[in-house]
Design an enzyme around this catalytic site. Structure first.
Site, PDB file in Angstrom:
ATOM      1  N   LYS A  11       0.857  -1.202   0.000  1.00  0.00           N
ATOM      2  CA  LYS A  11       0.000   0.000   0.000  1.00  0.00           C
ATOM      3  C   LYS A  11       0.884   1.240   0.000  1.00  0.00           C
ATOM      4  CE  LYS A  11       0.752   1.620   4.317  1.00  0.00           C
ATOM      5  NZ  LYS A  11       1.855   2.434   4.507  1.00  0.00           N
ATOM      6  N   LEU A 100       5.510   0.237   3.211  1.00  0.00           N
ATOM      7  CA  LEU A 100       4.590  -0.282   2.191  1.00  0.00           C
ATOM      8  C   LEU A 100       3.666  -1.367   2.755  1.00  0.00           C
ATOM      9  CD1 LEU A 100       7.182  -0.545  -0.734  1.00  0.00           C
ATOM     10  CD2 LEU A 100       5.431   1.213  -0.442  1.00  0.00           C
ATOM     11  N   ASP A 137      -1.993  -0.741  10.456  1.00  0.00           N
ATOM     12  CA  ASP A 137      -2.254  -0.868   9.018  1.00  0.00           C
ATOM     13  C   ASP A 137      -2.987  -2.173   8.671  1.00  0.00           C
ATOM     14  OD1 ASP A 137      -1.127   1.530   8.334  1.00  0.00           O
ATOM     15  OD2 ASP A 137       0.801   0.695   7.718  1.00  0.00           O
TER      16      ASP A 137
HETATM   17  P1  ATP Z   1       3.811  -1.827   8.288  1.00  0.00           P
HETATM   18  O1  ATP Z   1       3.691  -3.257   7.802  1.00  0.00           O
HETATM   19  O2  ATP Z   1       3.548  -1.723   9.751  1.00  0.00           O
HETATM   20  O3  ATP Z   1       3.029  -0.829   7.484  1.00  0.00           O
HETATM   21  P2  ATP Z   1       6.390  -1.294   7.023  1.00  0.00           P
HETATM   22  O4  ATP Z   1       5.797  -1.501   5.697  1.00  0.00           O
HETATM   23  O5  ATP Z   1       7.109  -0.017   7.247  1.00  0.00           O
HETATM   24  O6  ATP Z   1       5.339  -1.437   8.181  1.00  0.00           O
HETATM   25  P3  ATP Z   1       7.379  -3.965   7.306  1.00  0.00           P
HETATM   26  O7  ATP Z   1       7.871  -4.451   5.993  1.00  0.00           O
HETATM   27  O8  ATP Z   1       6.117  -4.505   7.817  1.00  0.00           O
HETATM   28  O9  ATP Z   1       7.410  -2.390   7.334  1.00  0.00           O
HETATM   29  O10 ATP Z   1       8.563  -4.240   8.328  1.00  0.00           O
HETATM   30  C1  ATP Z   1       8.618  -3.663   9.622  1.00  0.00           C
HETATM   31  C2  ATP Z   1       9.345  -4.640  10.547  1.00  0.00           C
HETATM   32  O11 ATP Z   1       8.491  -5.734  10.771  1.00  0.00           O
HETATM   33  C3  ATP Z   1      10.603  -5.178   9.928  1.00  0.00           C
HETATM   34  O12 ATP Z   1      11.707  -4.680  10.619  1.00  0.00           O
HETATM   35  C4  ATP Z   1      10.513  -6.695  10.044  1.00  0.00           C
HETATM   36  O13 ATP Z   1      11.581  -7.215  10.793  1.00  0.00           O
HETATM   37  C5  ATP Z   1       9.226  -6.952  10.805  1.00  0.00           C
HETATM   38  N1  ATP Z   1       8.325  -7.962  10.204  1.00  0.00           N
HETATM   39  C6  ATP Z   1       7.517  -8.773  10.893  1.00  0.00           C
HETATM   40  N2  ATP Z   1       6.823  -9.577  10.093  1.00  0.00           N
HETATM   41  C7  ATP Z   1       7.154  -9.274   8.823  1.00  0.00           C
HETATM   42  C8  ATP Z   1       6.742  -9.771   7.551  1.00  0.00           C
HETATM   43  N3  ATP Z   1       5.848 -10.762   7.435  1.00  0.00           N
HETATM   44  N4  ATP Z   1       7.274  -9.218   6.457  1.00  0.00           N
HETATM   45  C9  ATP Z   1       8.166  -8.208   6.581  1.00  0.00           C
HETATM   46  N5  ATP Z   1       8.609  -7.721   7.768  1.00  0.00           N
HETATM   47  C10 ATP Z   1       8.114  -8.232   8.887  1.00  0.00           C
END
Ligand code: ATP
Length: 297
Positions: A11, A100, A137
């Site tokens: 997203k 994202l 989110d």
């Molecule tokens: P959000 O998902 O809260 O919008 P974001 O897009 O900024 O956040 P993510 O890619 O979700 O970031 O990663 C944030 C942290 O979550 C990372 O440091 C990672 O270690 C952890 N994490 C936990 N589960 C996952 C997953 N399934 N995929 C990616 N990262 C994950």
């Protein structure tokens, strides 16, 4: 064994505003969210062995209980007394810690996938409440599309579909901690307030150009103060590539830009990849049920 597949879409935030801090310590948010073609695939199947078997790739993705997808499965097993165990395989395409909703989307996909796998009849509101316990989110990721998310992220309203646009994503090679960005925001490093009204009017008019002009993220300046390269990427995409607009998504560090044509988006993505040490993707806005694509350059 039956195998269920759920798409976990990236997203972007077309608008991200923080309206204040609540008594419970959470921030009161106002966000316009949009799903993209770029997606992870989440596969689920029942296994005889109790517990959760998680398989995913990439050094930055947690393999155990710290993975949000794992926690989502734990929550479902506990809440609905699911028998046996579950194997979850996540094919990651969305960059990690990028703003994202990679992790949040994976968690939402597990909630939806387990509901399907076990033929559970769970009211929407109940699923939204479970989603919110996993992150702000996650409720939006259950529905995707173009939506307004308020409160902690659980008050969702469907908005008119965003016009179809091509999207370039530029993610610097570092990740950003959402908690750290909010701490800096609370200490006073803040960008200008976006206009939700302008963005919604642009959506009603189906006007990509007006939408590009209305983009705004109050956290952008906060993250840019920590990582000035984000400012450079945004300035480049917004001013040199013929984009309708450019903005940092979520708490960053990914910057996205919007285009009418695939050709201009592709040229922008290629140039950005050459200029910045960054992961670059070409993708497009999608609505529910649409496939869409998301390609790394
Ligand atoms: P959000 O998902 O809260 O919008 P974001 O897009 O900024 O956040 P993510 O890619 O979700 O970031 O990663 C944030 C942290 O979550 C990372 O440091 C990672 O270690 C952890 N994490 C936990 N589960 C996952 C997953 N399934 N995929 C990616 N990262 C994950």
């Amino acid at each position: 064994m039956r195998l269920v597949e759920e798409k976990s879409r990236a997203k972007i935030n077309l608008i991200l505003d923080v309206l204040g801090k609540r008594d419970d310590g959470y921030h009161e948010l106002e966000m316009v969210m949009q799903s993209l073609g770029l997606s992870d695939s989440v596969f689920l199947e029942k296994i005889e062995q109790e517990g959760i078997l998680l398989e995913t790739q990439g050094p930055a993705v947690p393999q155990g209980p710290e993975n949000l997808a794992y926690r989502a499965a734990q929550l479902m097993q506990k809440a609905y007394g699911l028998s046996g165990g579950v194997r979850i395989r996540i094919q990651k395409e969305i960059p990690v810690a990028a703003g994202l909703a990679g992790g949040s989307g994976n968690a939402a996909a597990v909630l939806l996938g387990l509901r399907r796998l076990y033929d559970l009849c769970i009211p929407e509101k109940e699923l939204l409440d479970l989603a919110l316990t996993l992150g702000s989110d996650v409720p939006y990721c259950l529905m995707g599309k173009t939506a307004l998310a308020k409160g902690r992220g659980e008050e969702l309203e469907v908005l008119p579909d965003c016009p179809h646009l091509y999207v370039v994503l530029v993610k610097p090679l570092f990740g950003v901690s959402t908690a750290e960005v909010f701490r800096a925001y609370d200490q006073g490093t803040r960008g200008p307030k976006p206009s939700l009204r302008d963005a919604i009017l642009a959506l009603w008019d189906g006007d990509g150009q007006a939408l590009g002009a209305s983009l705004g993220n109050v956290l952008e300046e906060t993250t840019c103060a920590m990582h000035p390269v984000i400012r450079q990427i945004k300035a480049y995409l917004a001013q040199k590539t013929g984009a309708y607009g450019a903005l940092m998504s979520g708490s960053g560090p990914t910057v996205f830009s919007l285009y009418e044509t695939k050709e201009s988006a592709f040229a922008a993505a290629k140039q950005a990849k050459r200029l910045f040490q960054a992961q670059t993707f070409l993708t497009e806005t999608v609505q529910q049920g649409e496939e869409g694509y998301g390609l790394p350059l």
